[in-house]
Motif scaffolding. Structure first.
Motif, PDB file in Angstrom:
ATOM      1  N   ASP A   8     -29.958 -28.307  56.973  1.00 40.62           N
ATOM      2  CA  ASP A   8     -29.980 -29.508  56.397  1.00 40.62           C
ATOM      3  C   ASP A   8     -29.302 -29.777  55.086  1.00 40.62           C
ATOM      4  N   ALA A   9     -29.274 -28.508  54.364  1.00 45.13           N
ATOM      5  CA  ALA A   9     -28.821 -28.558  53.027  1.00 45.13           C
ATOM      6  C   ALA A   9     -27.145 -28.826  53.377  1.00 45.13           C
ATOM      7  N   LEU A  10     -26.512 -28.056  54.148  1.00 44.25           N
ATOM      8  CA  LEU A  10     -25.293 -28.545  54.563  1.00 44.25           C
ATOM      9  C   LEU A  10     -24.775 -29.801  54.922  1.00 44.25           C
ATOM     10  N   ASP A  11     -25.757 -30.560  55.695  1.00 44.74           N
ATOM     11  CA  ASP A  11     -25.709 -31.787  56.099  1.00 44.74           C
ATOM     12  C   ASP A  11     -25.620 -32.772  55.117  1.00 44.74           C
ATOM     13  N   ALA A  12     -26.559 -32.725  53.993  1.00 41.92           N
ATOM     14  CA  ALA A  12     -26.578 -33.289  52.813  1.00 41.92           C
ATOM     15  C   ALA A  12     -25.382 -33.431  52.179  1.00 41.92           C
ATOM     16  N   LEU A  13     -24.610 -32.165  51.897  1.00 34.97           N
ATOM     17  CA  LEU A  13     -23.566 -32.095  51.085  1.00 34.97           C
ATOM     18  C   LEU A  13     -22.307 -32.723  52.011  1.00 34.97           C
ATOM     19  N   TYR A  14     -22.241 -32.347  53.326  1.00 33.88           N
ATOM     20  CA  TYR A  14     -21.139 -32.761  54.268  1.00 33.88           C
ATOM     21  C   TYR A  14     -21.781 -33.714  55.430  1.00 33.88           C
ATOM     22  N   PRO A  15     -22.122 -34.832  55.377  1.00 31.29           N
ATOM     23  CA  PRO A  15     -22.720 -35.539  56.453  1.00 31.29           C
ATOM     24  C   PRO A  15     -22.117 -35.786  57.662  1.00 31.29           C
ATOM     25  N   LYS A  16     -22.754 -35.818  58.693  1.00 31.02           N
ATOM     26  CA  LYS A  16     -22.177 -36.204  60.042  1.00 31.02           C
ATOM     27  C   LYS A  16     -21.136 -37.634  59.781  1.00 31.02           C
ATOM     28  N   THR A  17     -21.652 -38.531  58.749  1.00 28.78           N
ATOM     29  CA  THR A  17     -20.767 -39.525  58.786  1.00 28.78           C
ATOM     30  C   THR A  17     -19.243 -39.486  58.637  1.00 28.78           C
ATOM     31  N   LEU A  18     -19.049 -38.396  57.958  1.00 27.62           N
ATOM     32  CA  LEU A  18     -17.594 -38.042  57.535  1.00 27.62           C
ATOM     33  C   LEU A  18     -16.729 -37.503  58.814  1.00 27.62           C
ATOM     34  N   SER A  19     -17.470 -37.014  59.875  1.00 30.09           N
ATOM     35  CA  SER A  19     -17.025 -36.308  60.991  1.00 30.09           C
ATOM     36  C   SER A  19     -16.230 -37.215  61.933  1.00 30.09           C
ATOM     37  N   CYS A  20     -15.149 -36.792  62.805  1.00 25.24           N
ATOM     38  CA  CYS A  20     -14.611 -37.802  63.935  1.00 25.24           C
ATOM     39  C   CYS A  20     -15.405 -37.731  65.056  1.00 25.24           C
ATOM     40  N   SER A  21     -15.495 -38.943  65.747  1.00 24.75           N
ATOM     41  CA  SER A  21     -16.139 -39.122  66.784  1.00 24.75           C
ATOM     42  C   SER A  21     -16.372 -38.015  68.182  1.00 24.75           C
ATOM     43  N   TRP A  22     -14.929 -37.308  68.095  1.00 26.69           N
ATOM     44  CA  TRP A  22     -14.628 -36.331  69.263  1.00 26.69           C
ATOM     45  C   TRP A  22     -15.248 -35.161  68.700  1.00 26.69           C
ATOM     46  N   ASP A  23     -15.760 -34.840  67.543  1.00 24.47           N
ATOM     47  CA  ASP A  23     -16.112 -33.651  66.945  1.00 24.47           C
ATOM     48  C   ASP A  23     -17.524 -33.192  67.296  1.00 24.47           C
ATOM     49  N   ASN A  24     -17.760 -31.828  67.319  1.00 29.43           N
ATOM     50  CA  ASN A  24     -19.006 -31.301  67.596  1.00 29.43           C
ATOM     51  C   ASN A  24     -19.435 -30.146  66.679  1.00 29.43           C
ATOM     52  N   ASP A  25     -20.160 -30.113  65.599  1.00 26.69           N
ATOM     53  CA  ASP A  25     -20.523 -29.225  64.652  1.00 26.69           C
ATOM     54  C   ASP A  25     -21.741 -29.119  64.553  1.00 26.69           C
ATOM     55  N   GLY A  26     -22.229 -28.382  63.223  1.00 23.98           N
ATOM     56  CA  GLY A  26     -23.616 -28.276  62.708  1.00 23.98           C
ATOM     57  C   GLY A  26     -24.205 -27.006  63.674  1.00 23.98           C
ATOM     58  N   LEU A  27     -25.282 -27.066  63.791  1.00 27.97           N
ATOM     59  CA  LEU A  27     -26.069 -26.042  64.210  1.00 27.97           C
ATOM     60  C   LEU A  27     -25.776 -25.491  65.688  1.00 27.97           C
ATOM     61  N   MET A  28     -25.001 -24.414  65.838  1.00 31.74           N
ATOM     62  CA  MET A  28     -24.208 -24.438  67.195  1.00 31.74           C
ATOM     63  C   MET A  28     -25.198 -23.507  68.103  1.00 31.74           C
ATOM     64  N   CYS A  29     -25.883 -22.319  67.601  1.00 31.60           N
ATOM     65  CA  CYS A  29     -27.020 -21.559  68.487  1.00 31.60           C
ATOM     66  C   CYS A  29     -27.789 -20.733  67.484  1.00 31.60           C
ATOM     67  N   CYS A  30     -29.016 -20.908  68.035  1.00 35.90           N
ATOM     68  CA  CYS A  30     -30.235 -20.318  67.173  1.00 35.90           C
ATOM     69  C   CYS A  30     -31.362 -20.045  68.099  1.00 35.90           C
ATOM     70  N   THR A  31     -31.903 -18.667  67.791  1.00 31.64           N
ATOM     71  CA  THR A  31     -33.189 -18.526  68.644  1.00 31.64           C
ATOM     72  C   THR A  31     -34.369 -18.824  68.009  1.00 31.64           C
ATOM     73  N   ASP A  32     -34.381 -18.953  66.676  1.00 31.05           N
ATOM     74  CA  ASP A  32     -35.663 -19.381  65.891  1.00 31.05           C
ATOM     75  C   ASP A  32     -35.232 -20.244  64.667  1.00 31.05           C
ATOM     76  N   PRO A  33     -35.350 -21.503  64.809  1.00 31.35           N
ATOM     77  CA  PRO A  33     -34.835 -22.369  63.495  1.00 31.35           C
ATOM     78  C   PRO A  33     -35.663 -22.015  62.243  1.00 31.35           C
ATOM     79  N   CYS A  34     -36.978 -21.372  62.496  1.00 30.83           N
ATOM     80  CA  CYS A  34     -37.735 -21.007  61.299  1.00 30.83           C
ATOM     81  C   CYS A  34     -37.589 -19.778  60.870  1.00 30.83           C
ATOM     82  N   ALA A  35     -36.540 -19.048  61.495  1.00 25.97           N
ATOM     83  CA  ALA A  35     -36.136 -17.842  60.828  1.00 25.97           C
ATOM     84  C   ALA A  35     -35.503 -17.974  59.437  1.00 25.97           C
TER      85      ALA A  35
END
Length: 254
Positions: A8-35
């Motif tokens: 969430d902190a990364l998203d706040a600095l570089y929000p998805k609104t800056l991304s191209c429509s064809w892009d896919n990034d952010g949280l790619m894979c994770c076994t435990d979001p609370c880790a």
């Protein structure tokens, strides 16, 4: 700080609104979001080599520029390169996050870092296309000779080679790390005489030079690698002193 808070902190600095429509990034894979995020490895790509390093040195998080999952794989099996990487990450409880085109366009991101690495001077102007109007940057240089400037690009980026299609003296330099062919003519339209990018098609390079813009390609990896130091700084600022951050400068080879 846990994975979701870090993301969430990364998203706040570089929000998805800056991304191209064809892009896919952010949280790619994770076994435990609370880790807890305790040890972060920063790299341009989550290659098998990077993931092996993460496993060997007990990293819990890998932060990259290029997305681990990009084109929407139809299956995740170990017989494919993407599947093998995702499975390796999940089996070893490694979270993978990425910031892609939003990091290209955002302040202090890929293209600001590239401009700084090339010693370009401001004030910098943003340029782009209709989808991402602030993707690239334009600055100035005092190295007016095209061959001398191409040699400077090669040295500054530690690239093994550059390809230069030259037609005029250099002054107003546009930069777009990675695959910047789509921005050749937008750069020319806003007054650039030169564009530096990672890769660009041969015919487009010829057409650009014939149309009045120098094109210098230095390799996808070498034009984007400078941003990894910025990513490492961001990760440290977000994670705080208790979070260990390591920047891997590994290349694209496995």
């Amino acid at each position: 700080m846990n994975v979701l808070e870090f993301s969430d902190a990364l998203d706040a600095l570089y929000p998805k609104t800056l991304s191209c429509s064809w892009d896919n990034d952010g949280l790619m894979c994770c076994t435990d979001p609370c880790a807890q995020v305790k040890k972060v490895l920063v790299a341009l790509d989550a290659t098998s080599k990077v993931l092996r390093m993460a496993i060997a040195q007990n990293f819990d998080t890998v932060l990259t520029h290029h997305p681990l999952l990009f084109k929407g794989p139809k299956s995740l099996v170990p017989s494919t390169a993407t599947g093998e990487r995702v499975i390796t990450a999940l089996q070893n409880n490694i979270t993978v996050l990425s910031l892609h085109t939003r990091l290209d366009a955002g302040a202090g991101g890929v293209n600001d870092c590239l401009a700084a690495a090339l010693d370009l001077r401001g004030p910098f102007r943003e340029f782009g296309d209709s989808e991402s109007p602030a993707l690239g940057r334009i600055g100035t240089t005092d190295i007016s000779d095209g061959n001398a400037f191409a040699a400077h690009v090669k040295t500054a980026l530690q690239a093994p080679a550059v390809h230069a299609y030259l037609c005029r003296p250099v002054k107003q330099v546009a930069v777009c790390g990675g695959s910047g062919g789509d921005l050749v003519f937008p750069a020319l339209a806003v007054g650039a005489d030169t564009i530096i990018t990672g890769e660009c098609g041969y015919n487009l390079c010829l057409d650009g030079a014939d149309s009045g813009i120098n094109i210098i390609t230095a390799g996808h990896f070498y034009t984007e690698q400078p941003v990894c130091k910025r990513l490492a700084q961001l990760a440290q600022e977000i994670g705080g002193a208790k979070t260990e951050i390591v920047h891997s400068d590994t290349g694209v080879l496995l």
